[in-house]
Design a protein around this motif. Structure first.
Motif, PDB file in Angstrom:
ATOM      1  N   HIS A 122      50.521  49.146  19.812  1.00 23.33           N
ATOM      2  CA  HIS A 122      50.668  50.539  19.912  1.00 23.33           C
ATOM      3  C   HIS A 122      49.425  51.244  20.597  1.00 23.33           C
ATOM      4  O   HIS A 122      49.364  52.148  21.355  1.00 23.33           O
ATOM      5  N   ARG A 167      49.049  50.609  24.288  1.00 21.26           N
ATOM      6  CA  ARG A 167      49.811  51.725  24.995  1.00 21.26           C
ATOM      7  C   ARG A 167      49.319  53.023  25.089  1.00 21.26           C
ATOM      8  O   ARG A 167      49.257  53.783  26.215  1.00 21.26           O
ATOM      9  N   THR A 209      46.219  53.158  27.404  1.00 23.33           N
ATOM     10  CA  THR A 209      46.567  53.100  28.771  1.00 23.33           C
ATOM     11  C   THR A 209      47.232  54.421  29.294  1.00 23.33           C
ATOM     12  O   THR A 209      46.622  54.886  30.357  1.00 23.33           O
ATOM     13  N   GLY A 249      56.620  47.464  33.051  1.00 20.58           N
ATOM     14  CA  GLY A 249      55.483  48.284  32.414  1.00 20.58           C
ATOM     15  C   GLY A 249      55.248  49.606  33.107  1.00 20.58           C
ATOM     16  O   GLY A 249      54.882  50.626  32.551  1.00 20.58           O
ATOM     17  N   GLN A 285      57.516  52.239  32.750  1.00 21.25           N
ATOM     18  CA  GLN A 285      57.620  52.934  31.414  1.00 21.25           C
ATOM     19  C   GLN A 285      56.416  53.695  31.346  1.00 21.25           C
ATOM     20  O   GLN A 285      56.750  55.107  31.074  1.00 21.25           O
ATOM     21  N   TYR A 286      55.204  53.508  31.891  1.00 21.48           N
ATOM     22  CA  TYR A 286      54.185  54.425  32.047  1.00 21.48           C
ATOM     23  C   TYR A 286      54.469  55.426  32.734  1.00 21.48           C
ATOM     24  O   TYR A 286      53.856  56.659  32.478  1.00 21.48           O
ATOM     25  N   GLY A 334      53.075  47.866  28.577  1.00 27.93           N
ATOM     26  CA  GLY A 334      53.816  48.834  28.350  1.00 27.93           C
ATOM     27  C   GLY A 334      55.591  48.530  28.453  1.00 27.93           C
ATOM     28  O   GLY A 334      56.293  49.457  27.907  1.00 27.93           O
ATOM     29  N   GLN A 346      58.907  47.369  26.868  1.00 25.75           N
ATOM     30  CA  GLN A 346      59.431  46.976  25.689  1.00 25.75           C
ATOM     31  C   GLN A 346      60.788  45.925  25.863  1.00 25.75           C
ATOM     32  O   GLN A 346      61.693  46.538  26.396  1.00 25.75           O
TER      33      GLN A 346
END
Length: 348
Positions: free
Chosen positions: A12, A15, A18, A51, A54-55, A177, A179
């Motif tokens: 966590h 993330r 980042t 990832g 997601q970011y 990043g 899931q």
């Protein structure tokens, strides 16, 4: 190093850290283009891609253009980005001269797009040739707004040595990043797994190990691959992107929605195959960085061995050790000893 390295203590925290770095380097709520998008079978590149996406969502970035290595067109990139847009280059482990086609491409991008900010998403950096390192420093350093993100301290040190004219920041591997989908209970007991690379980064000797003999039970041996209908669909989806490598008209903005759909679907198949391969294994031994990361995200007990230039050791030491089912081995004997210990333990 020009900044204090933050060491997150959990996935966590990685993330969140980042997101902070990306927000500082790229910004939030901006239009972006993503170059060198993965269009091959390597699940590691796919995890990075997922990832990244997601970011991007977390930062409110609007993805206006996607192209793979051979589908790049500078005019289309520029036409796709409104004022204030940023060019992003896919992260991974190809910065340097080991996978030189990717390096020559990013140098071309900096020559073609001097009017746009460019951010190289987190990479491992490795140069065997001083001449090629000097060329990279000259090309990338000449761009007025190019930032290199590196994903481990060794790469940061190599960047400081080889690329003194290139702005460099530290950032964690983008794959963290992603899931994974919600876990479903396994229907049957699965065998242990050896996932070993056989390309130019292979150095562990894992490809020759008989894990089943060590555990007194049968074990599976594999590398990234797609099976059955997924393999057929994967080949069909690659037709348009590969045609675009040869037919410049297919790189134009009119084909962007279809190109993005194909690349997204290719990567969806890749990750589905990777999850299917690793999920619910009682134990695994791997020497691919993202097999290690995927096993950790899926909570599969596993032991990781290094590649040819130390990127897995570095990333594990700096942050992926927080993945609770992950172990790192210094050599094959150590790996086999740790696998036997994991196999004897209760399920995690």
């Amino acid at each position: 190093m020009t900044e204090t390295l933050h060491r997150p203590n959990s996935l966590h925290e990685i993330r969140l850290a980042t997101i902070d770095v990306l927000a500082d380097v790229i910004g939030t709520g901006r239009d972006v283009a993503l170059l060198q998008a993965p269009n091959q079978r390597n699940v590691g590149d796919t995890l990075i891609w997922l990832g990244e996406r997601q970011y991007f969502t977390a930062l409110g970035l609007r993805l206006r253009h996607v192209s793979d290595l051979g589908g790049y067109d500078a005019d289309t990139v520029r036409a796709s980005l409104p004022e204030g847009g940023v060019v992003l280059i896919h992260g991974g482990g190809n910065f340097g001269d080991l996978w030189y086609g990717h390096q020559l491409h990013r140098e071309r991008v900096t020559r073609d797009l001097p009017d746009l900010p460019i951010v190289q998403l987190p990479q491992s950096v490795y140069f065997a040739s001083q001449a090629k390192a000097e060329q990279a420093n000259a090309e990338l350093g000449a761009h007025p707004d190019f930032t290199l993100l590196v994903r481990d301290q060794g790469s940061w040190a190599r960047a400081e040595r080889h690329l003194p004219n290139v702005a460099t920041r530290y950032c964690w591997d983008m794959a963290l990043g992603w899931q994974p989908p919600q876990r479903r209970p396994a229907r049957t007991t699965r065998r242990p797994l050896v996932l070993a690379r056989t390309d130019k980064e292979a150095a562990s000797g894992l490809a020759s190990v008989d894990l089943g003999a060590q555990l007194g039970a049968q074990a599976d041996r594999a590398d990234w691959k797609n099976l059955g209908s997924d393999a057929v669909a994967w080949q069909l989806l690659r037709v348009l992107p590969r045609l675009a490598h040869r037919v410049p008209a297919l790189r134009k903005p009119a084909f962007q929605p279809l190109m993005r759909t194909c690349i997204s679907a290719i990567n969806a198949i890749n990750v589905r195959g990777g999850v299917r391969l690793l999920r619910d294994r009682p134990v695994a031994v791997v020497d691919r960085l993202h097999a290690h990361i995927l096993a950790g995200l899926l909570e599969v007990p596993h032991v990781a061995l290094d590649n040819s230039y130390g990127k897995i050791r570095a990333v594990y030491a700096e942050y992926t050790h927080v993945l609770r089912t992950a172990r790192f081995a210094s050599d094959l004997d150590d790996a086999l000893s740790q696998v036997q210990t994991l196999a004897a333990e209760e399920p995690v």
